[in-house]
Structures are given as structure tokens and as C-alpha cells.
Design a protein around this motif. Structure first.
Motif, PDB file in Angstrom:
ATOM      1  N   ASP A   1       0.861  -1.173   0.000  1.00 34.65           N
ATOM      2  CA  ASP A   1       0.000   0.000   0.000  1.00 34.65           C
ATOM      3  C   ASP A   1       0.905   1.232   0.000  1.00 34.65           C
ATOM      4  OD1 ASP A   1      -2.365   1.447   0.058  1.00 34.65           O
ATOM      5  OD2 ASP A   1      -2.502   1.431   2.242  1.00 34.65           O
ATOM      6  N   GLY A   2       0.352   2.386  -0.305  1.00 37.17           N
ATOM      7  CA  GLY A   2       1.133   3.615  -0.290  1.00 37.17           C
ATOM      8  C   GLY A   2       0.618   4.594  -1.317  1.00 37.17           C
ATOM      9  N   ALA A   3       1.023   5.839  -1.177  1.00 38.84           N
ATOM     10  CA  ALA A   3       0.509   6.912  -2.042  1.00 38.84           C
ATOM     11  C   ALA A   3       0.744   6.620  -3.514  1.00 38.84           C
ATOM     12  CB  ALA A   3       1.157   8.239  -1.647  1.00 38.84           C
ATOM     13  N   VAL A   4       1.934   6.116  -3.842  1.00 39.80           N
ATOM     14  CA  VAL A   4       2.278   5.881  -5.245  1.00 39.80           C
ATOM     15  C   VAL A   4       1.503   4.706  -5.822  1.00 39.80           C
ATOM     16  CG1 VAL A   4       4.157   5.206  -6.807  1.00 39.80           C
ATOM     17  CG2 VAL A   4       4.589   6.864  -4.980  1.00 39.80           C
ATOM     18  N   THR A   5       1.361   3.633  -5.052  1.00 31.22           N
ATOM     19  CA  THR A   5       0.847   2.374  -5.591  1.00 31.22           C
ATOM     20  C   THR A   5      -0.650   2.198  -5.441  1.00 31.22           C
ATOM     21  OG1 THR A   5       1.356   1.320  -3.478  1.00 31.22           O
ATOM     22  CG2 THR A   5       3.019   1.170  -5.224  1.00 31.22           C
ATOM     23  N   ASN A   6      -1.300   2.974  -4.572  1.00 28.82           N
ATOM     24  CA  ASN A   6      -2.727   2.742  -4.372  1.00 28.82           C
ATOM     25  C   ASN A   6      -3.578   3.997  -4.588  1.00 28.82           C
ATOM     26  OD1 ASN A   6      -5.137   1.496  -3.842  1.00 28.82           O
ATOM     27  ND2 ASN A   6      -4.789   1.220  -1.665  1.00 28.82           N
ATOM     28  N   PRO A   7      -3.707   4.918  -3.606  1.00 33.74           N
ATOM     29  CA  PRO A   7      -4.663   6.006  -3.822  1.00 33.74           C
ATOM     30  C   PRO A   7      -4.363   6.877  -5.036  1.00 33.74           C
ATOM     31  CG  PRO A   7      -3.324   6.413  -1.871  1.00 33.74           C
ATOM     32  CD  PRO A   7      -3.082   4.997  -2.281  1.00 33.74           C
ATOM     33  N   LEU A   8      -3.084   7.099  -5.335  1.00 35.33           N
ATOM     34  CA  LEU A   8      -2.735   7.949  -6.479  1.00 35.33           C
ATOM     35  C   LEU A   8      -2.144   7.133  -7.629  1.00 35.33           C
ATOM     36  CD1 LEU A   8      -1.552  10.931  -4.333  1.00 35.33           C
ATOM     37  CD2 LEU A   8      -3.335  11.056  -6.087  1.00 35.33           C
ATOM     38  N   ALA A   9      -2.463   5.850  -7.643  1.00 36.31           N
ATOM     39  CA  ALA A   9      -1.957   4.962  -8.692  1.00 36.31           C
ATOM     40  C   ALA A   9      -2.458   5.356 -10.070  1.00 36.31           C
ATOM     41  CB  ALA A   9      -2.367   3.520  -8.388  1.00 36.31           C
ATOM     42  N   HIS A  10      -3.668   5.924 -10.140  1.00 35.75           N
ATOM     43  CA  HIS A  10      -4.234   6.291 -11.435  1.00 35.75           C
ATOM     44  C   HIS A  10      -3.330   7.260 -12.192  1.00 35.75           C
ATOM     45  CE1 HIS A  10      -8.086   4.358 -10.627  1.00 35.75           C
ATOM     46  NE2 HIS A  10      -8.082   4.925  -9.435  1.00 35.75           N
ATOM     47  N   ALA A  11      -2.673   8.154 -11.458  1.00 36.58           N
ATOM     48  CA  ALA A  11      -1.822   9.153 -12.105  1.00 36.58           C
ATOM     49  C   ALA A  11      -0.653   8.485 -12.823  1.00 36.58           C
ATOM     50  CB  ALA A  11      -1.317  10.162 -11.077  1.00 36.58           C
TER      51      ALA A  11
ATOM     52  N   VAL B   1       6.472  -0.469 -11.656  1.00 38.70           N
ATOM     53  CA  VAL B   1       6.646   0.594 -10.653  1.00 38.70           C
ATOM     54  C   VAL B   1       6.294   0.070  -9.263  1.00 38.70           C
ATOM     55  CG1 VAL B   1       5.907   2.906  -9.957  1.00 38.70           C
ATOM     56  CG2 VAL B   1       6.170   2.361 -12.389  1.00 38.70           C
ATOM     57  N   VAL B   2       5.217  -0.678  -9.154  1.00 39.53           N
ATOM     58  CA  VAL B   2       4.853  -1.292  -7.873  1.00 39.53           C
ATOM     59  C   VAL B   2       5.999  -2.155  -7.354  1.00 39.53           C
ATOM     60  CG1 VAL B   2       3.276  -2.909  -6.723  1.00 39.53           C
ATOM     61  CG2 VAL B   2       2.376  -1.270  -8.379  1.00 39.53           C
ATOM     62  N   GLU B   3       6.602  -2.926  -8.240  1.00 38.98           N
ATOM     63  CA  GLU B   3       7.717  -3.789  -7.847  1.00 38.98           C
ATOM     64  C   GLU B   3       8.887  -2.968  -7.311  1.00 38.98           C
ATOM     65  OE1 GLU B   3       9.942  -7.497  -7.551  1.00 38.98           O
ATOM     66  OE2 GLU B   3       7.816  -6.955  -7.594  1.00 38.98           O
ATOM     67  N   ALA B   4       9.173  -1.840  -7.957  1.00 34.94           N
ATOM     68  CA  ALA B   4      10.268  -0.983  -7.489  1.00 34.94           C
ATOM     69  C   ALA B   4       9.984  -0.447  -6.093  1.00 34.94           C
ATOM     70  CB  ALA B   4      10.488   0.160  -8.477  1.00 34.94           C
ATOM     71  N   VAL B   5       8.728  -0.072  -5.834  1.00 32.30           N
ATOM     72  CA  VAL B   5       8.347   0.393  -4.494  1.00 32.30           C
ATOM     73  C   VAL B   5       8.428  -0.761  -3.493  1.00 32.30           C
ATOM     74  CG1 VAL B   5       6.445   1.316  -3.109  1.00 32.30           C
ATOM     75  CG2 VAL B   5       6.892   2.242  -5.395  1.00 32.30           C
ATOM     76  N   ARG B   6       8.034  -1.939  -3.919  1.00 30.99           N
ATOM     77  CA  ARG B   6       8.040  -3.105  -3.022  1.00 30.99           C
ATOM     78  C   ARG B   6       9.445  -3.432  -2.531  1.00 30.99           C
ATOM     79  NH1 ARG B   6       8.810  -8.652  -2.922  1.00 30.99           N
ATOM     80  NH2 ARG B   6       9.708  -8.650  -5.017  1.00 30.99           N
ATOM     81  N   VAL B   7      10.422  -3.390  -3.425  1.00 33.82           N
ATOM     82  CA  VAL B   7      11.781  -3.787  -3.056  1.00 33.82           C
ATOM     83  C   VAL B   7      12.607  -2.623  -2.525  1.00 33.82           C
ATOM     84  CG1 VAL B   7      11.721  -5.662  -4.723  1.00 33.82           C
ATOM     85  CG2 VAL B   7      12.731  -3.462  -5.393  1.00 33.82           C
ATOM     86  N   ALA B   8      12.071  -1.414  -2.553  1.00 40.83           N
ATOM     87  CA  ALA B   8      12.803  -0.246  -2.050  1.00 40.83           C
ATOM     88  C   ALA B   8      12.944  -0.311  -0.535  1.00 40.83           C
ATOM     89  CB  ALA B   8      12.066   1.034  -2.447  1.00 40.83           C
ATOM     90  N   ASP B   9      13.897   0.449  -0.018  1.00 41.75           N
ATOM     91  CA  ASP B   9      14.014   0.579   1.434  1.00 41.75           C
ATOM     92  C   ASP B   9      12.718   1.153   1.995  1.00 41.75           C
ATOM     93  OD1 ASP B   9      16.624  -0.346   1.524  1.00 41.75           O
ATOM     94  OD2 ASP B   9      17.488   1.656   1.278  1.00 41.75           O
ATOM     95  N   PRO B  10      12.410   0.865   3.258  1.00 38.97           N
ATOM     96  CA  PRO B  10      11.201   1.445   3.864  1.00 38.97           C
ATOM     97  C   PRO B  10      11.224   2.961   3.775  1.00 38.97           C
ATOM     98  CG  PRO B  10      12.122  -0.253   5.296  1.00 38.97           C
ATOM     99  CD  PRO B  10      13.130  -0.019   4.202  1.00 38.97           C
ATOM    100  N   PRO B  11      10.063   3.597   3.687  1.00 38.63           N
ATOM    101  CA  PRO B  11      10.019   5.058   3.603  1.00 38.63           C
ATOM    102  C   PRO B  11      10.728   5.719   4.776  1.00 38.63           C
ATOM    103  CG  PRO B  11       7.867   4.120   3.125  1.00 38.63           C
ATOM    104  CD  PRO B  11       8.722   2.993   3.620  1.00 38.63           C
ATOM    105  N   ARG B  12      11.431   6.790   4.485  1.00 41.32           N
ATOM    106  CA  ARG B  12      12.070   7.561   5.554  1.00 41.32           C
ATOM    107  C   ARG B  12      11.023   8.395   6.290  1.00 41.32           C
ATOM    108  NH1 ARG B  12      17.797   8.687   5.209  1.00 41.32           N
ATOM    109  NH2 ARG B  12      18.768   7.635   3.433  1.00 41.32           N
TER     110      ARG B  12
END
Length: 374
Positions: A174-184, A311-322
Motif C-alpha cells: 500500500d502507499g501513495a504511489v501504488t494505491n490512492p494515487l496509482a491512477h496518475a 513501478v509497484v515492484e520498485a516500491v516493493r523492493v525499495a528501502d522502507p520510507p524515511r
């Protein structure tokens, strides 16, 4: 005539709008709502506590899946193997591995799987794509996807999976990029004709959070497509006020702003601005049309969400949000209405959009001081 038999899995939250839409089509004789599946009690329709129980009890032609992200693949696979076509809410999967798994089920069963990116069925989006392909905006310098939203504590407490990267050992992402604002992001990739997995060359992520959650709520992501286009995503759920998200196409002879929530296309060219609101097709109606005549293409087949899933995959494997330091946050509201506002975040998002730069490259103050979670 009652039309195809439709069931809805997940009817609380956004799923309720799907139930209303099926009811609308039922009044027109285009569909029949034969049941809903949800573990929580539901009034007014034939309800089951699981999709498996619903499919065992009644014949279904189409299943709409509006359930937690981590359940999308098993439920969609269950429905398709039971002989139903599927309208699957976004994001379709939480990883590229899941995307490949679900794609294999589509191939195995021959069923249709439409993904709920409504903006891709908008005449405004499709018109802009045509203009870009025809060179009407000149050479495309880049595309930016911008979201300045407000979300309170209630949003993150609505379900166990909300604000989670993983839950019970399973990827949620879940997260801003992958869910609520995924349409953008998805719309930007569509405009660039870069919807497949192989259409994305690279993805850089900078994920931050002001809320006490696992996932990101304020982020920049830079995508470079195989066509060489740069797509810059700059989004937050911690804005001062809630604004309509947009996708901005920067061309050498003009600029276009797609406000996909209202299906509005704004063109800036030759010193003039034109604004036109357009219509949007209904994804369920399109799926029903495709069922009746396979020559009618789906607006958003699963295969056309591969670029977004990259893009979702890149967010998934990224370090946790700061975590954004407290000095850059102002809190408002109480209890479930409490929310953080990241100071001056709108300015940093606008700069990221215009310069195709990540927050850290612009020198956003929280990027230098954000502690890294272990």
C-alpha cells in the motif's frame, strides 16, 4: 432479459460503488446482481462470507473484486477458474511475480481480466494520447504525475492492511504511489504508450512518510521508459488542502494537463488555454460488451498494467520510507480526523513536476534529515 450474472467481492468502502453500478445496469436489463461476498455482514443482497462460498452456491458470469490488495491474485484466479470474467480493482497485484502468476491464469482459462484504472477509459485521456502520437504538442520533454491529497488517521485505520507494506508475511505494498494515487502513474504510462512490463527501462524511488505507518505518504518516483521518456511522479497524502490530481505532458510546442478525476483536458498552446470536459466509459459495461463480442477491446486488460506493476515492484523492493522529521510537519485535527501537513510540500511537488527531479535533488529540507528505518 436480465443480462450476465454479476457478483461483487468486497462491498464495504469502494466496493459499495460497484454494487450501485451493477444495480444501475440491472435496471437497464444489462446485468443481474446474484450475490456479494464479504466477511463482514451486508444488508440488502444475497450475501456470502467468502467468494468461494458464493461461487459454489450460484452460477456467475462476472466477478468484481474490490478486496484488500494482497487478496487480488487468489480471488481473481478463483473466479476465472470457475469460468467467470473479472473486473479487478487496482493495483492488480503487489509484485511482478504475482502479475506473472495472474497473467498465466488469464492465458490458462481464456477469461477476461479488466483492471479498475477508470482514467484509462476517459475520452480526455484517450484524446490526449492521440494528440501526443500525432505530434500536436511537439517533441515530448517528459510527463509528470502530480497528486496533492489529504488523508486523516481514519483512512489508515479503515482496514488492517491500510498503510502496510507487508501483512502476515504477505506483500501488500500500500502507499501513495501504488494505491490512492496509482491512477496518475498508470495514466502517464498509457499516454507514453508504455503499458507493458518491457516498456519500462528504469524506476528510481524516494519514499517518505509523515504518518505513523509502514508505507509512503509523500514520495517522488522517476520512471524512464523504453521510448526514452521521463515520467516524474510527485505525490503526497499530507497536503494543506485536497486538490484534484493531474498528469502533465510537457511538449516543445505546448503543455497539456489531464485532470483525470473530472475527465478534464486543459491545453496550453500558442499563448492560449482551452479546457474541455469529456465523457468516460464504464469499465464494467466495457467488460460486458467484450463478453458479448470479443472484437470489442477491453480498455484496461491485465496485460496493459505491466508497466505500472513494474513501478509497484520498485516500491516493493525499495528501502522502507524515511520518516519526515517533526519540524517539517504541522498536525491538525483530533482523534480519527488528525492528520499531518508536510510544510510547503505543494511547492516541492510543483518543482519536482517541472524539473523532473526527485525531492532530494531539489534539496527538500526533510530529505537531508530523514532518519532511515532499520
Amino acid at each position: 432479459m436480465t443480462g450476465p450474472r454479476v457478483a461483487v467481492a468486497g462491498v464495504h468502502g469502494h466496493g459499495a460503488s460497484h454494487v450501485r453500478n451493477v444495480a444501475r445496469l440491472a435496471e437497464a436489463g444489462r446485468a443481474e446482481l446474484v450475490g456479494v461476498a464479504d466477511p463482514r455482514p451486508t444488508d440488502g443482497v444475497r450475501a456470502f462470507d467468502s467468494l468461494e462460498a458464493l461461487l459454489a452456491a450460484t452460477e456467475v458470469d462476472v466477478v468484481i473484486i474490490s478486496t484488500p490488495i494482497q487478496t487480488h491474485v487468489p480471488l481473481a484466479a478463483l473466479a476465472m477458474r470457475a469460468g467467470a470474467d473479472v473486473l479487478l480493482e487496482k493495483p492488480p497485484t503487489a509484485s511482478l511475480a504475482e502479475f506473472e502468476e495472474l497473467s498465466a491464469v488469464v492465458a490458462e482459462t481464456g477469461r477476461a481480466c479488466q483492471v479498475g484504472f477508470q482514467a484509462q477509459a476517459s475520452e480526455a485521456t484517450l484524446k490526449l494520447a492521440e494528440m501526443m502520437a500525432a505530434g500536436e504538442l511537439g517533441e515530448i520533454r517528459g510527463i509528470s504525475a502530480v497528486g496533492k491529497w489529504v488523508r486523516t488517521a481514519k483512512y489508515f485505520q479503515r482496514a488492517r492492511w491500510a498503510g502496510k507494506r507487508r501483512l502476515d508475511g504477505v506483500d501488500v505494498v500500500d502507499g501513495a504511489v501504488t494505491n490512492p494515487l496509482a491512477h496518475a502513474t498508470a495514466a502517464a504510462l498509457l499516454l507514453d504508450r508504455s503499458t507493458g512490463v518491457d516498456d519500462v527501462r528504469s524506476v528510481e524511488t524516494e519514499l517518505y512518510r509523515a504518518n505513523p505507518i509502514e508505507s509512503d505518504d509523500t514520495s517522488t518516483v522517476r520512471i524512464v521508459t523504453a521510448r526514452g521518456t521521463t515520467i516524474l511522479v510527485a505525490v503526497t497524502l499530507c497536503a494543506d488542502e485536497h486538490l484534484e490530481p493531474s498528469v502533465i505532458v510537457h511538449g516543445s510546442t505546448g503543455r497539456a494537463v489531464l485532470r483525470y478525476a473530472s475527465d478534464t483536458l486543459e491545453i496550453h498552446q500558442d499563448g492560449c488555454m482551452t479546457v474541455k470536459k469529456r465523457e468516460r466509459a464504464d469499465l464494467l459495461e466495457n467488460l460486458l460488451d467484450h463478453r458479448a463480442d470479443p472484437s470489442v477491446p477491453l480498455y484496461v486488460p491485465l496485460s496493459a498494467t505491466g508497466g505500472f506493476t513494474t513501478v509497484v515492484e520498485a516500491v516493493r523492493v525499495a528501502d522502507p520510507p524515511r520518516e519526515i522529521p517533526a519540524e517539517f510537519i504541522r498536525w491538525e485535527g483530533e482523534a480519527l480526523e488528525r492528520r499531518p501537513i508536510v510544510l510547503d510540500v505543494e511547492n516541492w511537488i510543483d518543482r519536482a513536476s517541472n524539473e523532473f527531479a526527485l525531492f532530494s535533488e531539489l534539496g527538500a529540507p526533510w530529505t537531508a534529515q530523514s532518519p532511515r528505518e532499520s
